[in-house]
Design a protein around this motif. Structure first.
Motif, PDB file in Angstrom:
ATOM      1  N   SER A 122     -76.376  26.268  66.563  1.00 17.87           N
ATOM      2  CA  SER A 122     -75.094  25.706  66.136  1.00 17.87           C
ATOM      3  C   SER A 122     -74.901  26.014  64.659  1.00 17.87           C
ATOM      4  CB  SER A 122     -75.056  24.197  66.381  1.00 17.87           C
ATOM      5  OG  SER A 122     -76.082  23.571  65.665  1.00 17.87           O
ATOM      6  N   ALA A 123     -73.644  26.104  64.259  1.00 16.42           N
ATOM      7  CA  ALA A 123     -73.332  26.369  62.851  1.00 16.42           C
ATOM      8  C   ALA A 123     -72.439  25.248  62.319  1.00 16.42           C
ATOM      9  CB  ALA A 123     -72.648  27.721  62.704  1.00 16.42           C
ATOM     10  N   LEU A 171     -64.003  22.648  66.287  1.00 18.70           N
ATOM     11  CA  LEU A 171     -64.682  21.452  65.797  1.00 18.70           C
ATOM     12  C   LEU A 171     -65.349  21.792  64.465  1.00 18.70           C
ATOM     13  CD1 LEU A 171     -66.269  20.433  69.195  1.00 18.70           C
ATOM     14  CD2 LEU A 171     -64.338  19.332  68.073  1.00 18.70           C
ATOM     15  N   PRO A 221     -70.606  20.595  70.417  1.00 16.49           N
ATOM     16  CA  PRO A 221     -70.736  21.587  71.491  1.00 16.49           C
ATOM     17  C   PRO A 221     -72.163  21.650  72.061  1.00 16.49           C
ATOM     18  CG  PRO A 221     -69.384  22.479  69.734  1.00 16.49           C
ATOM     19  CD  PRO A 221     -69.909  21.170  69.239  1.00 16.49           C
ATOM     20  N   LEU A 240     -73.197  29.023  69.609  1.00 14.31           N
ATOM     21  CA  LEU A 240     -71.975  28.275  69.925  1.00 14.31           C
ATOM     22  C   LEU A 240     -70.873  28.695  68.968  1.00 14.31           C
ATOM     23  CD1 LEU A 240     -73.745  24.892  70.532  1.00 14.31           C
ATOM     24  CD2 LEU A 240     -72.566  26.270  72.255  1.00 14.31           C
ATOM     25  N   VAL A 241     -69.843  29.315  69.515  1.00  7.95           N
ATOM     26  CA  VAL A 241     -68.727  29.824  68.689  1.00  7.95           C
ATOM     27  C   VAL A 241     -67.413  29.655  69.450  1.00  7.95           C
ATOM     28  CG1 VAL A 241     -69.971  31.505  67.286  1.00  7.95           C
ATOM     29  CG2 VAL A 241     -69.235  32.155  69.548  1.00  7.95           C
ATOM     30  N   ILE A 280     -71.092  31.235  73.383  1.00 13.66           N
ATOM     31  CA  ILE A 280     -70.403  30.310  74.292  1.00 13.66           C
ATOM     32  C   ILE A 280     -69.475  29.390  73.503  1.00 13.66           C
ATOM     33  CG2 ILE A 280     -70.758  28.354  75.878  1.00 13.66           C
ATOM     34  CD1 ILE A 280     -73.269  29.735  76.876  1.00 13.66           C
ATOM     35  N   SER A 281     -68.289  29.179  74.073  1.00 15.36           N
ATOM     36  CA  SER A 281     -67.306  28.256  73.502  1.00 15.36           C
ATOM     37  C   SER A 281     -67.141  27.083  74.455  1.00 15.36           C
ATOM     38  CB  SER A 281     -65.959  28.972  73.348  1.00 15.36           C
ATOM     39  OG  SER A 281     -64.928  28.030  73.138  1.00 15.36           O
ATOM     40  N   ILE A 282     -66.989  25.868  73.899  1.00 11.99           N
ATOM     41  CA  ILE A 282     -66.747  24.733  74.801  1.00 11.99           C
ATOM     42  C   ILE A 282     -65.258  24.486  74.988  1.00 11.99           C
ATOM     43  CG2 ILE A 282     -68.957  23.627  74.310  1.00 11.99           C
ATOM     44  CD1 ILE A 282     -67.124  21.431  72.858  1.00 11.99           C
ATOM     45  N   PHE A 306     -69.618  24.722  58.609  1.00 14.93           N
ATOM     46  CA  PHE A 306     -68.821  25.443  57.603  1.00 14.93           C
ATOM     47  C   PHE A 306     -67.879  26.447  58.303  1.00 14.93           C
ATOM     48  CE2 PHE A 306     -73.455  25.517  56.382  1.00 14.93           C
ATOM     49  CZ  PHE A 306     -73.481  24.262  55.856  1.00 14.93           C
ATOM     50  N   GLU A 307     -67.840  27.690  57.763  1.00 17.95           N
ATOM     51  CA  GLU A 307     -66.998  28.744  58.359  1.00 17.95           C
ATOM     52  C   GLU A 307     -67.617  29.322  59.614  1.00 17.95           C
ATOM     53  OE1 GLU A 307     -63.874  30.074  58.144  1.00 17.95           O
ATOM     54  OE2 GLU A 307     -63.740  28.315  56.866  1.00 17.95           O
ATOM     55  N   GLY A 308     -68.893  29.034  59.844  1.00 18.79           N
ATOM     56  CA  GLY A 308     -69.555  29.543  61.039  1.00 18.79           C
ATOM     57  C   GLY A 308     -70.698  30.488  60.711  1.00 18.79           C
ATOM     58  N   TYR A 352     -60.433  25.196  70.905  1.00 23.22           N
ATOM     59  CA  TYR A 352     -60.106  24.343  69.759  1.00 23.22           C
ATOM     60  C   TYR A 352     -61.289  24.437  68.814  1.00 23.22           C
ATOM     61  CZ  TYR A 352     -62.813  21.617  73.028  1.00 23.22           C
ATOM     62  OH  TYR A 352     -63.765  21.257  73.937  1.00 23.22           O
ATOM     63  N   GLY A 394     -68.436  21.437  63.574  1.00 23.09           N
ATOM     64  CA  GLY A 394     -69.804  21.935  63.650  1.00 23.09           C
ATOM     65  C   GLY A 394     -70.220  22.117  65.090  1.00 23.09           C
ATOM     66  N   GLY A 395     -71.373  22.765  65.272  1.00 25.62           N
ATOM     67  CA  GLY A 395     -71.836  23.054  66.630  1.00 25.62           C
ATOM     68  C   GLY A 395     -72.620  21.926  67.278  1.00 25.62           C
TER      69      GLY A 395
HETATM   70  C1  LIG Z   1     -65.579  24.957  61.678  1.00 24.28           C
HETATM   71  S1  LIG Z   1     -66.372  25.839  62.964  1.00 24.28           S
HETATM   72  C2  LIG Z   1     -66.075  27.506  62.502  1.00 24.28           C
HETATM   73  C3  LIG Z   1     -64.814  28.032  63.038  1.00 24.28           C
HETATM   74  C4  LIG Z   1     -64.632  29.501  62.768  1.00 24.28           C
HETATM   75  N1  LIG Z   1     -64.376  29.743  61.364  1.00 24.28           N
HETATM   76  C5  LIG Z   1     -63.460  29.994  63.595  1.00 24.28           C
HETATM   77  O1  LIG Z   1     -62.337  29.998  63.089  1.00 24.28           O
HETATM   78  O2  LIG Z   1     -63.660  30.366  64.752  1.00 24.28           O
HETATM   79  C6  LIG Z   1     -68.065  25.622  62.636  1.00 24.28           C
HETATM   80  C7  LIG Z   1     -68.969  25.771  63.832  1.00 24.28           C
HETATM   81  O3  LIG Z   1     -68.704  24.761  64.799  1.00 24.28           O
HETATM   82  C8  LIG Z   1     -69.028  25.232  66.084  1.00 24.28           C
HETATM   83  N2  LIG Z   1     -67.839  25.155  66.938  1.00 24.28           N
HETATM   84  C9  LIG Z   1     -66.613  24.715  66.558  1.00 24.28           C
HETATM   85  N3  LIG Z   1     -65.736  24.759  67.569  1.00 24.28           N
HETATM   86  C10 LIG Z   1     -66.421  25.226  68.645  1.00 24.28           C
HETATM   87  C11 LIG Z   1     -66.083  25.507  69.999  1.00 24.28           C
HETATM   88  N4  LIG Z   1     -64.841  25.308  70.460  1.00 24.28           N
HETATM   89  N5  LIG Z   1     -67.036  25.969  70.825  1.00 24.28           N
HETATM   90  C12 LIG Z   1     -68.300  26.179  70.381  1.00 24.28           C
HETATM   91  N6  LIG Z   1     -68.684  25.948  69.099  1.00 24.28           N
HETATM   92  C13 LIG Z   1     -67.762  25.483  68.243  1.00 24.28           C
HETATM   93  C14 LIG Z   1     -69.546  26.656  65.926  1.00 24.28           C
HETATM   94  O4  LIG Z   1     -70.961  26.636  65.851  1.00 24.28           O
HETATM   95  C15 LIG Z   1     -68.881  27.055  64.624  1.00 24.28           C
HETATM   96  O5  LIG Z   1     -69.526  28.129  64.008  1.00 24.28           O
END
Ligand SMILES: C[S@@+](CC[C@H](N)C(=O)[O-])C[C@H]1O[C@@H](n2cnc3c(N)ncnc32)[C@H](O)[C@@H]1O
Length: 218
Positions: free
Chosen positions: A110-111, A136, A142, A85-86, A129-131, A113-115, A134, A138-139
């Motif tokens: 799922s991740a 969030l 999602p 999930l990214v 896959i992205s939901i 922090f920074e991912g 925007y 953490g994963g």
């Molecule tokens: C704070 S986010 C990392 C964001 C990443 N540094 C970026 O700028 O794309 C942490 C984790 O939340 C999940 N996540 C956040 N937004 C998401 C989205 N729109 N779709 C899927 N996963 C998401 C993912 O697993 C991601 O690695």
């Protein structure tokens, strides 16, 4: 179908298992397993993340940690799809949900922090896959979105008939659902459309189709 979720917060999923649609299919059409990266990490003191090479803020989920979690769960390279999930992934839509719901076995990574270390997405996952466009924190949310969307497509998840004429379904030609109303027929002068009170099923059906097409075309 079996779904395995890999997360740092397995306890976040508790409430979902007690509610429809998951509650209706768990133990039958769906087997759900929750894995914590910390349980299988090869690092000391439950460490799962590290500082990014090249510098910068935040911590990155390590590739060796996710590989160890997959190894502990499957004893080797999984043969089923592994979804990372990214935010940069393929946008989740209903056709993708239907595709995933037809899989016999799925893993969701799922991740936080920074991912993810990018090698996780490139080499350990089969899908990214992205939901939505925007970010969030953490994963877990999602993963819950994906779980809910998949679970409601499984037999017995919903009350009979309620999943058939939904937005994006084939019955509505992939379009949006028509509006619904219930009692009272009038409230503060806001009246339910007369056609819905007419008892004429053919007219109601035609009105709903027209409403669905108009909403979809907007
Ligand atoms: C704070 S986010 C990392 C964001 C990443 N540094 C970026 O700028 O794309 C942490 C984790 O939340 C999940 N996540 C956040 N937004 C998401 C989205 N729109 N779709 C899927 N996963 C998401 C993912 O697993 C991601 O690695």
């Amino acid at each position: 179908m079996r779904i395995d979720v890999f997360t740092l917060v397995p306890q976040a999923f508790g409430w979902m298992t007690e509610r429809r649609p998951l509650a209706a299919v768990l133990g039958g059409e769906l087997e759900l397993r929750l894995y914590s990266y910390r349980d299988a990490t090869p690092l000391r003191a439950g460490q799962v993340d590290d500082e990014p090479y090249g510098g910068g803020a935040g911590m990155v989920l390590r590739v060796d940690v996710v590989a160890a979690a997959l190894e502990a769960a499957y004893g080797g390279r999984p043969e089923h799809r592994v979804v990372a999930l990214v935010p940069a992934g393929r946008p989740l839509d209903q056709p993708l949900v239907e595709e995933l719901a037809a899989e016999p076995h799925l893993a969701i990574l799922s991740a936080r922090f920074e991912g993810f270390d990018e090698r996780i997405v490139e080499h350990l996952a089969t899908d990214a896959i992205s939901i939505g466009p925007y970010v969030l924190s953490g994963g877990e949310l999602p993963a819950m979105v994906l779980l809910d969307a998949i679970a409601r497509r499984l037999p017995g998840a919903l009350a009979a008939g309620s999943g058939e004429h939904e937005s994006f379904s084939a019955e509505l030609e992939g379009g949006l659902e028509y509006p619904h109303y219930t009692r009272p027929a009038e409230f503060r002068g806001w009246r339910v459309p007369d056609v819905l009170l007419s008892g004429d099923h053919a007219r109601v059906e035609a009105w709903r189709r027209e409403q669905s097409r108009a909403r979809t075309a907007r």
